[in-house]
Design a protein around this motif. Structure first.
Motif, PDB file in Angstrom:
ATOM      1  N   ALA A 158       0.827  -1.193   0.000  1.00  0.00           N
ATOM      2  CA  ALA A 158       0.000   0.000   0.000  1.00  0.00           C
ATOM      3  C   ALA A 158       0.868   1.251   0.000  1.00  0.00           C
ATOM      4  O   ALA A 158       2.018   1.222   0.424  1.00  0.00           O
ATOM      5  N   LYS A 159       0.309   2.359  -0.465  1.00  0.00           N
ATOM      6  CA  LYS A 159       1.037   3.615  -0.537  1.00  0.00           C
ATOM      7  C   LYS A 159       1.573   3.997   0.840  1.00  0.00           C
ATOM      8  O   LYS A 159       0.864   3.949   1.834  1.00  0.00           O
ATOM      9  N   GLY A 160       2.831   4.395   0.869  1.00  0.00           N
ATOM     10  CA  GLY A 160       3.441   4.778   2.128  1.00  0.00           C
ATOM     11  C   GLY A 160       4.300   3.676   2.722  1.00  0.00           C
ATOM     12  O   GLY A 160       5.075   3.902   3.646  1.00  0.00           O
ATOM     13  N   MET A 161       4.171   2.438   2.199  1.00  0.00           N
ATOM     14  CA  MET A 161       4.970   1.325   2.679  1.00  0.00           C
ATOM     15  C   MET A 161       6.100   1.064   1.688  1.00  0.00           C
ATOM     16  O   MET A 161       6.010   1.384   0.508  1.00  0.00           O
ATOM     17  N   HIS A 162       7.171   0.496   2.162  1.00  0.00           N
ATOM     18  CA  HIS A 162       8.342   0.265   1.325  1.00  0.00           C
ATOM     19  C   HIS A 162       8.728  -1.216   1.398  1.00  0.00           C
ATOM     20  O   HIS A 162       8.292  -1.956   2.262  1.00  0.00           O
ATOM     21  N   GLY A 163       9.524  -1.617   0.454  1.00  0.00           N
ATOM     22  CA  GLY A 163       9.962  -3.000   0.466  1.00  0.00           C
ATOM     23  C   GLY A 163       9.759  -3.638  -0.889  1.00  0.00           C
ATOM     24  O   GLY A 163       9.256  -3.021  -1.836  1.00  0.00           O
ATOM     25  N   PRO A 164      10.162  -4.899  -1.040  1.00  0.00           N
ATOM     26  CA  PRO A 164      10.042  -5.594  -2.317  1.00  0.00           C
ATOM     27  C   PRO A 164       8.597  -5.899  -2.659  1.00  0.00           C
ATOM     28  O   PRO A 164       7.686  -5.734  -1.838  1.00  0.00           O
ATOM     29  N   MET A 165       8.364  -6.354  -3.875  1.00  0.00           N
ATOM     30  CA  MET A 165       7.035  -6.747  -4.295  1.00  0.00           C
ATOM     31  C   MET A 165       6.537  -7.886  -3.412  1.00  0.00           C
ATOM     32  O   MET A 165       7.282  -8.786  -3.060  1.00  0.00           O
ATOM     33  N   GLN A 166       5.268  -7.850  -3.045  1.00  0.00           N
ATOM     34  CA  GLN A 166       4.711  -8.904  -2.235  1.00  0.00           C
ATOM     35  C   GLN A 166       3.690  -9.693  -3.050  1.00  0.00           C
ATOM     36  O   GLN A 166       2.991  -9.135  -3.883  1.00  0.00           O
ATOM     37  N   GLN A 167       3.642 -10.976  -2.846  1.00  0.00           N
ATOM     38  CA  GLN A 167       2.732 -11.827  -3.585  1.00  0.00           C
ATOM     39  C   GLN A 167       1.426 -11.999  -2.825  1.00  0.00           C
ATOM     40  O   GLN A 167       1.418 -12.322  -1.651  1.00  0.00           O
ATOM     41  N   GLU A 168       0.314 -11.722  -3.517  1.00  0.00           N
ATOM     42  CA  GLU A 168      -0.999 -11.867  -2.904  1.00  0.00           C
ATOM     43  C   GLU A 168      -1.883 -12.646  -3.860  1.00  0.00           C
ATOM     44  O   GLU A 168      -1.860 -12.438  -5.074  1.00  0.00           O
ATOM     45  N   LEU A 169      -2.687 -13.542  -3.339  1.00  0.00           N
ATOM     46  CA  LEU A 169      -3.538 -14.374  -4.152  1.00  0.00           C
ATOM     47  C   LEU A 169      -4.916 -13.755  -4.336  1.00  0.00           C
ATOM     48  O   LEU A 169      -5.458 -13.143  -3.427  1.00  0.00           O
ATOM     49  N   VAL A 170      -5.491 -13.935  -5.505  1.00  0.00           N
ATOM     50  CA  VAL A 170      -6.865 -13.542  -5.771  1.00  0.00           C
ATOM     51  C   VAL A 170      -7.602 -14.748  -6.320  1.00  0.00           C
ATOM     52  O   VAL A 170      -7.038 -15.545  -7.068  1.00  0.00           O
ATOM     53  N   PHE A 171      -8.854 -14.887  -5.944  1.00  0.00           N
ATOM     54  CA  PHE A 171      -9.584 -16.060  -6.373  1.00  0.00           C
ATOM     55  C   PHE A 171     -11.076 -15.789  -6.400  1.00  0.00           C
ATOM     56  O   PHE A 171     -11.559 -14.818  -5.804  1.00  0.00           O
TER      57      PHE A 171
END
Length: 236
Positions: A158-171
């Motif tokens: 989310a905007k304002g957070m830093h770090g590498p890409m995070q993997q999230e599942l959608v279904f």
């Protein structure tokens, strides 16, 4: 006894002036019409901003427009205020009571935006239906998260957070209540992104015709008087 003597001279000049004013009447009428169109446009725009949660004010304002051919002229004493028919955003709120899909079997209702109505979802947004369904269509598999998981998507925090890409599942989930596009946000956390509906109710809150008529009746007399004053002042 008091005598009052009145003498009028220059009748020819007065006749010429009145004749000039008469020639200006169509021009005055066109000015009054166009100023009334401006008042109607402003009133409708103002109502839209009061009645709806507008996320793109400039876009909505441009949707309520007066084109150059819509302006009155002294040889065509009529004018038009329009709602762009190519933008299916406002017109449906005038008289419709139900929205149905045009080119698909269902409507995608953004459930996650109910708590954050300021969110603007563009076509290129990772949370757009097109992007999410493309991820689902890839069929990444359940990966141990349950049989309902059929796809995955990668997006930044989310905007304002830093770090590498995070993997999230959608279904997709289907049950007795309908079909839903769900996002897994943690090991045991999910949120519903979209609910797919065959139709959704619409309340006719635009009131374009009513506002236009009220504004025209309220503003016409003042606009006509001002336009006639202008015609007299510019008569030659």
């Amino acid at each position: 006894m008091i005598n009052l003597h009145v003498e009028v001279s220059g009748l020819n000049d007065i006749s010429s002036m009145l004749s000039g004013v008469a020639l200006q009447v169509p021009y005055a009428a066109s000015v009054a019409i166009n100023n009334t169109l401006n008042d109607i446009q402003a009133a409708v725009r103002g109502h839209v901003h009061e009645a709806f949660h507008v996320r793109s004010p400039a876009y909505i304002n441009r949707s309520i427009y007066i084109g150059s051919p819509d302006r009155a002229r002294k040889d065509r004493l009529e004018g038009t205020v329009r709602i762009n028919p190519n933008r299916d955003v406002l017109a449906k709120f005038e008289g419709d009571t139900t929205k149905t899909p045009k080119a698909s079997r269902s409507l995608a209702v953004p459930v996650f935006r109910e708590k954050a109505p300021d969110i603007i979802i563009r076509r290129s947004d990772p949370l757009s239906v097109k992007k999410l369904m493309a991820a689902v269509a890839k069929g990444a598999g359940a990966r141990g998260y349950g049989a309902g998981v059929v796809g995955q998507i990668k997006r930044r925090r989310a905007k304002g957070m830093h770090g590498p890409m995070q993997q999230e599942l959608v279904f997709l989930i289907s049950n007795s209540k309908g079909t839903f596009l769900v996002e897994r946000t943690g090991a045991r956390q999910t949120r519903v992104l979209y609910a797919f509906k065959s139709s959704v109710p619409i309340t006719p809150d635009l009131n374009f015709a009513d506002i236009a008529m009220r504004t025209a009746l309220d503003r016409w007399e003042a606009n006509a008087e001002a336009a006639l004053d202008l015609a007299i002042a510019t008569a030659r």
